[in-house]
Design a protein around this motif. Structure first.
Motif, short mmCIF file in Angstrom:
data_model
loop_
_atom_site.label_atom_id
_atom_site.label_comp_id
_atom_site.label_asym_id
_atom_site.label_seq_id
_atom_site.Cartn_x
_atom_site.Cartn_y
_atom_site.Cartn_z
N LEU A 213 60.74 48.92 28.55
CA LEU A 213 59.35 49.07 28.94
C LEU A 213 59.18 50.40 29.67
O LEU A 213 59.88 50.67 30.65
N THR A 242 52.58 44.15 35.40
CA THR A 242 52.84 44.59 34.02
C THR A 242 54.28 44.27 33.63
O THR A 242 54.54 43.73 32.54
N TRP A 246 55.52 41.51 30.86
CA TRP A 246 56.40 41.96 29.78
C TRP A 246 57.65 41.09 29.71
O TRP A 246 58.13 40.73 28.64
N TYR A 259 51.31 40.48 28.35
CA TYR A 259 51.61 41.91 28.21
C TYR A 259 50.96 42.50 26.96
O TYR A 259 50.99 41.89 25.89
N ASP A 261 50.56 46.74 25.28
CA ASP A 261 50.68 48.18 25.50
C ASP A 261 49.32 48.75 25.92
O ASP A 261 48.29 48.37 25.36
N CYS A 266 51.40 52.18 29.67
CA CYS A 266 52.65 51.45 29.42
C CYS A 266 52.85 51.17 27.93
O CYS A 266 51.89 51.05 27.16
N ARG A 267 54.12 51.10 27.55
CA ARG A 267 54.45 50.79 26.17
C ARG A 267 55.85 50.22 26.09
O ARG A 267 56.77 50.70 26.77
N SER A 268 56.02 49.19 25.29
CA SER A 268 57.34 48.61 25.06
C SER A 268 57.92 49.25 23.80
O SER A 268 57.27 49.27 22.75
N VAL A 287 54.36 56.67 26.07
CA VAL A 287 53.12 55.91 26.33
C VAL A 287 51.88 56.59 25.76
O VAL A 287 50.80 56.02 25.80
#
Length: 315
Positions: A213, A242, A246, A259, A261, A266-268, A287
């Motif tokens: 993450l 967050t 996640w 969760y 993105d 944020c981005r997984s 991100v």
């Protein structure tokens, strides 16, 4: 203080053994204690919520300060038999902690000693003698329980450096799936350095395998003076919630319950994509926000001008 609060909020260390291998005067422990009390936990060494504190510090004066800081708050602690260098005189060699929280000194260049060659702590590769960042990361992983989690503040360079084996070690850590969350912090959070910093969260048994993450928190700061910024409670809660969402560990009353993105925040990301980026762990790269590279040229120009000006003023 806001960095420590962020680490504590994400890790929520309210049980088991908490370890800081470079504990200074004990700030991480004090914040952990406040967090535990705020969440109705216990600090004494009995009951389910028992927390025990382990620390190490090289500076004898600071070591005594840490002991005093914890004692006056009634916190049980073990700071080792003596102050000592964490790498060469490890005070807790057999410790396996539930939580590691640390703000090690950035980029130390004179840490290496010949006795550290082939040390079992260097599981992912030998850290370069000229920079201790990857020695700290591996030391902390070594001292984690299989179910433990670590949160570490490091200089931004640690996320992307490739010189002297650092890129190799980082790739090995990512591929071994021990890097859980990376957070880019705003500048000017420290009193004593302008070096921008980031947070590394490590875990040996991640809730989400094969993903990291990334959180870009660079725009979340509030200026509290002309030279000082901080993350306020709302920003810290946003980061912590967050991460919790996640991981699938949402607490009652959290504003973020599932969760997703968020572009620019944020981005997984799957490990395969991270490998395509050369195992660089800078959140801005993933991100979807603009990336701010460290501008060394601007620094050297500025340094030269300031040096000249100082010379004139001295004269």
């Amino acid at each position: 203080a806001s960095i420590v609060k962020t680490l504590v909020a994400v890790l929520s260390p309210h049980h088991g053994k908490v370890y800081d291998p470079c504990c200074g005067s004990g700030g991480m422990f004090v914040q952990s204690a406040k967090f535990i009390e705020a969440h109705g936990g216990k600090l004494e060494n009995k009951g389910i919520n028992a927390v025990s504190i382990y620390g190490q510090e090289a500076n004898p004066t600071t070591w005594r300060l840490a002991a005093m800081n914890l004692a006056i708050r009634g916190i049980d602690f073990n700071l080792g038999r003596e102050p000592g260098d964490t790498f060469t005189r490890n005070q807790h060699p057999d410790l396996r902690a539930d939580f590691v929280l640390a703000n090690p000194p950035f980029n130390i260049s004179d840490w290496w000693h010949g006795s550290l060659e082939g040390d079992p702590r260097w599981h992912y590769g030998d850290p370069p003698p000229g920079n201790a960042n990857y020695a700290w990361l591996q030391h902390m992983l070594h001292h984690l329980k299989p179910t433990g989690r670590a949160g570490i503040v490091l200089a931004n360079g640690s996320m992307s450096s490739s010189q002297n084996n650092e890129g190799v070690i980082r790739a090995a850590m990512v591929d071994a799936d021990v890097v859980e969350v990376m957070v880019a912090l705003p500048g000017q959070l420290f009193f004593n350095t302008q070096i921008p910093a980031c947070l590394w969260f490590l875990a040996k048994q991640k809730k989400r395998r094969d993903e990291v993450l990334f959180i870009d928190a660079r725009k979340l700061a509030k200026m509290i003076s002309r030279v000082q910024a901080e993350l306020d409670d709302a920003a810290i809660a946003r980061i912590a919630e967050t991460v919790a969402a996640w991981r699938g560990e949402v607490e009652a009353g959290a504003a973020i319950t599932s969760y997703a993105d968020v572009p620019g925040f944020c981005r997984s990301v799957k490990l395969a994509e991270i490998a395509q980026h050369g195992h660089v762990l800078t959140p801005g790269r993933y991100v979807g926000a603009e990336e701010v590279e460290d501008d060394d040229d601007a620094f050297s120009d500025k340094m030269q001008k300031l040096t000249e000006k100082l010379g004139e003023q001295m004269a």
